[in-house]
Structures are given as structure tokens and as C-alpha cells.
Design a protein around this motif. Sequence first.
Motif, PDB file in Angstrom:
ATOM      1  N   THR A  69      -5.152   3.434   4.061  1.00  0.00           N
ATOM      2  CA  THR A  69      -5.742   4.760   3.914  1.00  0.00           C
ATOM      3  C   THR A  69      -6.724   4.974   5.058  1.00  0.00           C
ATOM      4  O   THR A  69      -7.651   4.184   5.243  1.00  0.00           O
ATOM      5  CB  THR A  69      -6.438   4.900   2.552  1.00  0.00           C
ATOM      6  OG1 THR A  69      -5.474   4.663   1.526  1.00  0.00           O
ATOM      7  CG2 THR A  69      -7.005   6.295   2.377  1.00  0.00           C
TER       8      THR A  69
ATOM      9  N   CYS B   3      13.514   5.077   2.479  1.00  0.00           N
ATOM     10  CA  CYS B   3      12.824   5.398   1.226  1.00  0.00           C
ATOM     11  C   CYS B   3      13.524   4.674   0.077  1.00  0.00           C
ATOM     12  O   CYS B   3      14.742   4.699  -0.046  1.00  0.00           O
ATOM     13  CB  CYS B   3      12.834   6.905   1.000  1.00  0.00           C
ATOM     14  SG  CYS B   3      12.021   7.374  -0.544  1.00  0.00           S
TER      15      CYS B   3
ATOM     16  N   CYS C  12       1.688   4.782   6.348  1.00  0.00           N
ATOM     17  CA  CYS C  12       2.594   3.639   6.302  1.00  0.00           C
ATOM     18  C   CYS C  12       2.653   3.053   7.712  1.00  0.00           C
ATOM     19  O   CYS C  12       3.000   3.749   8.667  1.00  0.00           O
ATOM     20  CB  CYS C  12       3.970   4.118   5.851  1.00  0.00           C
ATOM     21  SG  CYS C  12       5.261   2.873   5.989  1.00  0.00           S
TER      22      CYS C  12
ATOM     23  N   ASP D 212      -2.963   8.641   3.488  1.00  0.00           N
ATOM     24  CA  ASP D 212      -2.234   7.390   3.302  1.00  0.00           C
ATOM     25  C   ASP D 212      -1.193   7.264   4.413  1.00  0.00           C
ATOM     26  O   ASP D 212      -0.379   8.168   4.617  1.00  0.00           O
ATOM     27  CB  ASP D 212      -1.551   7.354   1.936  1.00  0.00           C
ATOM     28  CG  ASP D 212      -2.556   7.172   0.813  1.00  0.00           C
ATOM     29  OD1 ASP D 212      -3.651   6.642   1.066  1.00  0.00           O
ATOM     30  OD2 ASP D 212      -2.243   7.569  -0.324  1.00  0.00           O
TER      31      ASP D 212
ATOM     32  N   LYS E 231       0.744  -0.078   3.519  1.00  0.00           N
ATOM     33  CA  LYS E 231      -0.003   1.177   3.403  1.00  0.00           C
ATOM     34  C   LYS E 231      -1.481   0.957   3.707  1.00  0.00           C
ATOM     35  O   LYS E 231      -2.090   0.026   3.203  1.00  0.00           O
ATOM     36  CB  LYS E 231       0.152   1.762   1.997  1.00  0.00           C
ATOM     37  CG  LYS E 231      -0.618   3.061   1.804  1.00  0.00           C
ATOM     38  CD  LYS E 231      -0.155   3.832   0.593  1.00  0.00           C
ATOM     39  CE  LYS E 231      -0.761   3.322  -0.676  1.00  0.00           C
ATOM     40  NZ  LYS E 231      -0.395   4.195  -1.826  1.00  0.00           N
TER      41      LYS E 231
ATOM     42  N   ASP F  84       2.588   8.251   4.726  1.00  0.00           N
ATOM     43  CA  ASP F  84       3.181   7.371   3.708  1.00  0.00           C
ATOM     44  C   ASP F  84       4.032   8.126   2.686  1.00  0.00           C
ATOM     45  O   ASP F  84       4.806   7.516   1.957  1.00  0.00           O
ATOM     46  CB  ASP F  84       2.070   6.604   2.982  1.00  0.00           C
ATOM     47  CG  ASP F  84       2.648   5.530   2.092  1.00  0.00           C
ATOM     48  OD1 ASP F  84       3.445   4.706   2.596  1.00  0.00           O
ATOM     49  OD2 ASP F  84       2.331   5.503   0.894  1.00  0.00           O
ATOM     50  N   MET F  85       3.901   9.449   2.646  1.00  0.00           N
ATOM     51  CA  MET F  85       4.583  10.195   1.594  1.00  0.00           C
ATOM     52  C   MET F  85       5.967  10.657   2.058  1.00  0.00           C
ATOM     53  O   MET F  85       6.089  11.351   3.070  1.00  0.00           O
ATOM     54  CB  MET F  85       3.736  11.407   1.208  1.00  0.00           C
ATOM     55  CG  MET F  85       4.222  12.111  -0.030  1.00  0.00           C
ATOM     56  SD  MET F  85       3.052  13.375  -0.528  1.00  0.00           S
ATOM     57  CE  MET F  85       1.725  12.344  -1.133  1.00  0.00           C
TER      58      MET F  85
ATOM     59  N   SER G 269       5.881   3.211   2.140  1.00  0.00           N
ATOM     60  CA  SER G 269       5.555   1.808   2.433  1.00  0.00           C
ATOM     61  C   SER G 269       6.155   0.856   1.405  1.00  0.00           C
ATOM     62  O   SER G 269       6.162  -0.353   1.611  1.00  0.00           O
ATOM     63  CB  SER G 269       4.042   1.617   2.526  1.00  0.00           C
ATOM     64  OG  SER G 269       3.418   2.079   1.359  1.00  0.00           O
ATOM     65  N   GLU G 270       6.671   1.396   0.311  1.00  0.00           N
ATOM     66  CA  GLU G 270       7.363   0.547  -0.662  1.00  0.00           C
ATOM     67  C   GLU G 270       8.850   0.427  -0.331  1.00  0.00           C
ATOM     68  O   GLU G 270       9.610  -0.217  -1.056  1.00  0.00           O
ATOM     69  CB  GLU G 270       7.169   1.106  -2.077  1.00  0.00           C
ATOM     70  CG  GLU G 270       5.710   1.019  -2.520  1.00  0.00           C
ATOM     71  CD  GLU G 270       5.454   1.696  -3.852  1.00  0.00           C
ATOM     72  OE1 GLU G 270       6.407   1.867  -4.627  1.00  0.00           O
ATOM     73  OE2 GLU G 270       4.297   2.066  -4.101  1.00  0.00           O
TER      74      GLU G 270
ATOM     75  N   SER H 117       5.910   6.725  -2.146  1.00  0.00           N
ATOM     76  CA  SER H 117       5.312   5.958  -1.061  1.00  0.00           C
ATOM     77  C   SER H 117       6.380   5.290  -0.189  1.00  0.00           C
ATOM     78  O   SER H 117       7.126   4.426  -0.651  1.00  0.00           O
ATOM     79  CB  SER H 117       4.389   4.902  -1.675  1.00  0.00           C
ATOM     80  OG  SER H 117       3.768   4.152  -0.676  1.00  0.00           O
TER      81      SER H 117
END
Length: 109
Positions: A20, A61, A27, A25, A18, A40-41, A50-51, A48
Amino acid sequence: MAYLTISINDLVDGKPQKFTIGNTDVCVARVGSDVYAINDMCTHSEVSLSEGEMNGRNIECWLHGSEFDMATGEALTPPAIENAEVYSVTRDGDSVTITVEGKHVNANN
Ligand code: FES
């Protein structure tokens, strides 16, 4: 417009990260010599991306398993049905520039 320039060597192949950019944000993921940038959302429930984990150029996701094509932003599998915003990525040698345009941007960047 806001942008970020990084070295491709700052990105780990196959591992989303991630960043900014302005106040967005983003990814970012490197897949081999290709780099992709997506909002990123998650469009399903605002966690997130990116997780999550990469599956080729798709990102999964971590919460409910929807996959998004990072090149197009397309939501490929439910429960997410809304596509994600993708951002322009340009390369100049090892240098990678990600550009975010639109209403979320910090005009000072
Ligand atoms: S929050 Fe991402 S699939 Fe549900």
C-alpha cells in the motif's frame, strides 16, 4: 505523490506482492532483475491481482483468468477489457522505488 522504497531482495522472483503506497494498493512483481508495479485491483471485478500468478511479465487474475501486461497495464485477455494503471519503478542498486501519482495519493507521503 507517494512512493515506497524497498530492497529488491524483499521481492521473490515470480511472486506478486501487494504494497500500500499512500492509499493505493499496488501489485509489485519481480521478474528476474526487472520489477513491475500495477494497480492491485483487477479492472474486471475488483479483486486483488497480487493473489494471481505470473506468466512471464504478465499477471493472471485468479478469478476469471484475464492477463495484464505488467509493463504497460494492457488487458491482454478477456473478460477484462479496461487496462490497469501502472506505476513508475526506478532502481538504484538493490534499492527499488515505486512512485504513485494522481488523485489517490496521500499528500503526507
Ligand atoms: S475479476 Fe479479474 S478477470 Fe474477473
